[in-house]
Design a protein around this motif. Structure first.
Motif, PDB file in Angstrom:
ATOM      1  N   ALA A 139       0.843  -1.204   0.000  1.00  0.00           N
ATOM      2  CA  ALA A 139       0.000   0.000   0.000  1.00  0.00           C
ATOM      3  C   ALA A 139       0.868   1.240   0.000  1.00  0.00           C
ATOM      4  O   ALA A 139       2.074   1.195   0.266  1.00  0.00           O
ATOM      5  N   ASP A 140       0.246   2.358  -0.301  1.00  0.00           N
ATOM      6  CA  ASP A 140       0.899   3.664  -0.363  1.00  0.00           C
ATOM      7  C   ASP A 140       0.517   4.464   0.877  1.00  0.00           C
ATOM      8  O   ASP A 140      -0.606   4.346   1.374  1.00  0.00           O
ATOM      9  N   LEU A 141       1.437   5.293   1.371  1.00  0.00           N
ATOM     10  CA  LEU A 141       1.152   6.141   2.529  1.00  0.00           C
ATOM     11  C   LEU A 141      -0.075   7.013   2.301  1.00  0.00           C
ATOM     12  O   LEU A 141      -0.767   7.380   3.249  1.00  0.00           O
ATOM     13  N   ARG A 142      -0.373   7.310   1.035  1.00  0.00           N
ATOM     14  CA  ARG A 142      -1.550   8.131   0.724  1.00  0.00           C
ATOM     15  C   ARG A 142      -2.864   7.367   0.934  1.00  0.00           C
ATOM     16  O   ARG A 142      -3.937   7.918   0.720  1.00  0.00           O
ATOM     17  N   LEU A 165       7.356   6.500  10.499  1.00  0.00           N
ATOM     18  CA  LEU A 165       7.361   7.159   9.190  1.00  0.00           C
ATOM     19  C   LEU A 165       8.792   7.648   8.935  1.00  0.00           C
ATOM     20  O   LEU A 165       9.104   8.831   9.040  1.00  0.00           O
ATOM     21  N   ILE A 166       9.649   6.706   8.615  1.00  0.00           N
ATOM     22  CA  ILE A 166      11.077   6.988   8.479  1.00  0.00           C
ATOM     23  C   ILE A 166      11.402   7.327   7.020  1.00  0.00           C
ATOM     24  O   ILE A 166      11.274   6.477   6.135  1.00  0.00           O
ATOM     25  N   ALA A 167      11.811   8.579   6.792  1.00  0.00           N
ATOM     26  CA  ALA A 167      12.222   9.029   5.450  1.00  0.00           C
ATOM     27  C   ALA A 167      11.181   8.723   4.386  1.00  0.00           C
ATOM     28  O   ALA A 167      11.516   8.254   3.298  1.00  0.00           O
ATOM     29  N   VAL A 168       9.910   8.973   4.686  1.00  0.00           N
ATOM     30  CA  VAL A 168       8.848   8.714   3.712  1.00  0.00           C
ATOM     31  C   VAL A 168       7.940   9.924   3.508  1.00  0.00           C
ATOM     32  O   VAL A 168       7.427  10.145   2.409  1.00  0.00           O
ATOM     33  N   LEU A 169       7.750  10.758   4.540  1.00  0.00           N
ATOM     34  CA  LEU A 169       6.836  11.900   4.420  1.00  0.00           C
ATOM     35  C   LEU A 169       7.288  12.910   3.375  1.00  0.00           C
ATOM     36  O   LEU A 169       6.452  13.629   2.804  1.00  0.00           O
ATOM     37  N   HIS A 170       8.590  12.969   3.101  1.00  0.00           N
ATOM     38  CA  HIS A 170       9.056  13.937   2.101  1.00  0.00           C
ATOM     39  C   HIS A 170       8.676  13.525   0.677  1.00  0.00           C
ATOM     40  O   HIS A 170       8.890  14.287  -0.257  1.00  0.00           O
ATOM     41  N   PHE A 171       8.089  12.340   0.515  1.00  0.00           N
ATOM     42  CA  PHE A 171       7.566  11.949  -0.794  1.00  0.00           C
ATOM     43  C   PHE A 171       6.085  12.307  -0.956  1.00  0.00           C
ATOM     44  O   PHE A 171       5.491  11.999  -1.997  1.00  0.00           O
ATOM     45  N   ILE A 172       5.508  12.940   0.042  1.00  0.00           N
ATOM     46  CA  ILE A 172       4.120  13.385  -0.029  1.00  0.00           C
ATOM     47  C   ILE A 172       4.109  14.893  -0.242  1.00  0.00           C
ATOM     48  O   ILE A 172       4.532  15.645   0.636  1.00  0.00           O
ATOM     49  N   PRO A 173       3.649  15.377  -1.403  1.00  0.00           N
ATOM     50  CA  PRO A 173       3.652  16.820  -1.666  1.00  0.00           C
ATOM     51  C   PRO A 173       2.620  17.543  -0.802  1.00  0.00           C
ATOM     52  O   PRO A 173       1.696  16.925  -0.259  1.00  0.00           O
ATOM     53  N   ASP A 174       2.782  18.850  -0.712  1.00  0.00           N
ATOM     54  CA  ASP A 174       1.870  19.642   0.121  1.00  0.00           C
ATOM     55  C   ASP A 174       0.418  19.469  -0.302  1.00  0.00           C
ATOM     56  O   ASP A 174      -0.485  19.409   0.538  1.00  0.00           O
ATOM     57  N   GLU A 175       0.175  19.367  -1.617  1.00  0.00           N
ATOM     58  CA  GLU A 175      -1.208  19.274  -2.089  1.00  0.00           C
ATOM     59  C   GLU A 175      -1.888  17.966  -1.671  1.00  0.00           C
ATOM     60  O   GLU A 175      -3.126  17.867  -1.675  1.00  0.00           O
ATOM     61  N   ALA A 176      -1.097  16.956  -1.292  1.00  0.00           N
ATOM     62  CA  ALA A 176      -1.674  15.700  -0.802  1.00  0.00           C
ATOM     63  C   ALA A 176      -1.866  15.719   0.712  1.00  0.00           C
ATOM     64  O   ALA A 176      -2.320  14.732   1.296  1.00  0.00           O
ATOM     65  N   ASP A 177      -1.528  16.834   1.357  1.00  0.00           N
ATOM     66  CA  ASP A 177      -1.729  17.071   2.793  1.00  0.00           C
ATOM     67  C   ASP A 177      -1.123  15.974   3.666  1.00  0.00           C
ATOM     68  O   ASP A 177      -1.842  15.175   4.289  1.00  0.00           O
TER      69      ASP A 177
END
Length: 275
Positions: A139-142, A165-177
Motif C-alpha cells: 500500500a501507499d502512505l496516501r 514514518l522513516i524518510a517517507v513523508l518527504h515523498f508526499i507533496p503539500d497538495e496531498a496534505d
C-alpha cells in the motif's frame, strides 16, 4: 507469512507497476546502503544525489541508525510491543522487527511499502519469532484507511502502537496534505502510542539540498519535497515530544560521539499520544 487478502493488489497489478527504467526511492536508498536490489536508473539517480550532496551515504546511514535507536527506546523504555512501519524499503541491517524482537520476542510488526521489488523481498521481512509476528502490506502512505484496515490483521489497535514514518513523508507533496495523513494514522491508535518520523531537511545545508532535490526529482517516480524544522515539527502536533525533540537524526540520543557527529540532512523526532 502474509498472503493475498481482499484489498491487496493482485500479482498482475504488481507486475504492471514493476518499472525498472524509472528510479524508485526504495531502490535508490538501496544503492546508497550498498545493496544489490537496484537497476541502472536507480544507480544513476543515486550518483546524481551524491554529486549534489557528497555526504548522502553518511546521512542515509545516520537515518538507519536513528531507526534502530528509536525502536530500541520504544521497546526497552516505553514498553511498546507493536509497530506500524510505513515506507519500509528493501530489507537491510537492523530492520524494525529484528531490533524489536531481539529485545522482546513477542513484538508484532506490520510493514508497508508500495514498491513491487520490496514486495518481492517481503519474505525476508516476515521471518519472525515463535511468539511475535510480522506482516507485509502492499500500500501507499496516501492510503491510510487501507493501511489501517489491513494492519489490523497483525496489530491490536486497542493497545499502543508505534507508527514509524522513516524518510517517507518527504515523498508526499503539500497538495496531498501529509499532515492530515499523519493525523489520520495517529487518530486510529490509542493513547500511549508513539509517532516516529524523519524527513529530509530544507534548512540543513540548504544550497546542497536544493541541488539534491532537483537531481532526485529529475526522473524519479516519487518527487521529494524538502521541509524545514518547523514544518517537520508540525507532524507531531497534538503529541508530546520525547527529548531531545525534533533534531538532526544523528543527534537523537546517539550511542557515541561518532554517531552524533554524522552529517545527517534529516530532521527526526518521536512523540507520544497523550491520554
Amino acid at each position: 507469512m502474509a498472503s493475498d487478502q481482499p484489498g491487496e493488489s493482485s500479482g498482475e497489478e504488481r507486475l504492471s507497476r514493476f518499472e525498472t527504467s524509472i528510479p524508485h526511492p526504495a531502490r535508490v536508498y538501496d544503492v546508497w546502503l550498498g545493496g544489490k536490489d537496484n537497476f541502472a536508473a536507480d544507480r544513476a539517480a543515486a550518483e546524481a544525489g551524491l554529486k549534489a550532496f557528497p555526504s548522502t551515504v553518511k546521512s542515509v546511514r545516520a537515518n538507519r541508525a536513528f531507526l534502530a535507536r528509536t525502536v530500541e527506546y520504544l521497546v526497552a523504555e516505553a514498553g511498546i510491543r507493536q509497530f506500524l512501519d510505513i515506507g519500509t524499503g528493501l530489507p537491510s541491517a537492523d530492520n524494525t522487527h529484528e531490533v524489536a524482537q531481539a529485545i522482546a520476542p513477542e513484538c508484532r510488526i506490520a510493514y508497508v511499502d508500495n514498491d513491487p521489488i520490496v514486495l518481492a523481498h517481503a519474505e525476508a521481512l516476515l521471518r519472525s519469532t515463535d511468539s511475535g509476528a510480522t506482516d507485509y502490506i502492499d500500500a501507499d502512505l496516501r492510503e491510510p484507511g487501507k493501511i489501517l484496515r489491513e494492519a489490523s490483521r497483525t496489530l491490536d489497535f486497542s493497545r499502543p502502537v508505534a507508527v514509524m514514518l522513516i524518510a517517507v513523508l518527504h515523498f508526499i507533496p503539500d497538495e496531498a496534505d501529509p499532515y492530515k495523513i499523519a493525523d489520520t494514522l495517529m487518530a486510529a491508535v490509542p493513547p500511549g502510542s508513539f509517532l516516529v518520523a524523519s524527513h529530509t531537511a530544507k534548512d540543513i545545508f540548504p544550497e546542497e539540498m536544493a541541488a539534491f532535490a532537483r537531481a532526485m526529482n529529475k526522473d524519479s517516480a516519487e518527487k521529494v519535497t524538502l521541509r524545514d524544522r518547523e514544518q517537520v515539527a508540525g507532524f507531531f502536533r497534538g503529541l508530546d515530544l520525547v527529548e531531545p525533540g525534533v533534531v538532526q537524526v544523528s543527534q537523537w540520543r546517539p550511542r557515541s560521539e561518532l554517531e552524533g557527529s554524522a552529517p545527517a540532512v534529516l530532521w527526526g523526532g518521536m512523540a507520544r499520544k497523550p491520554a
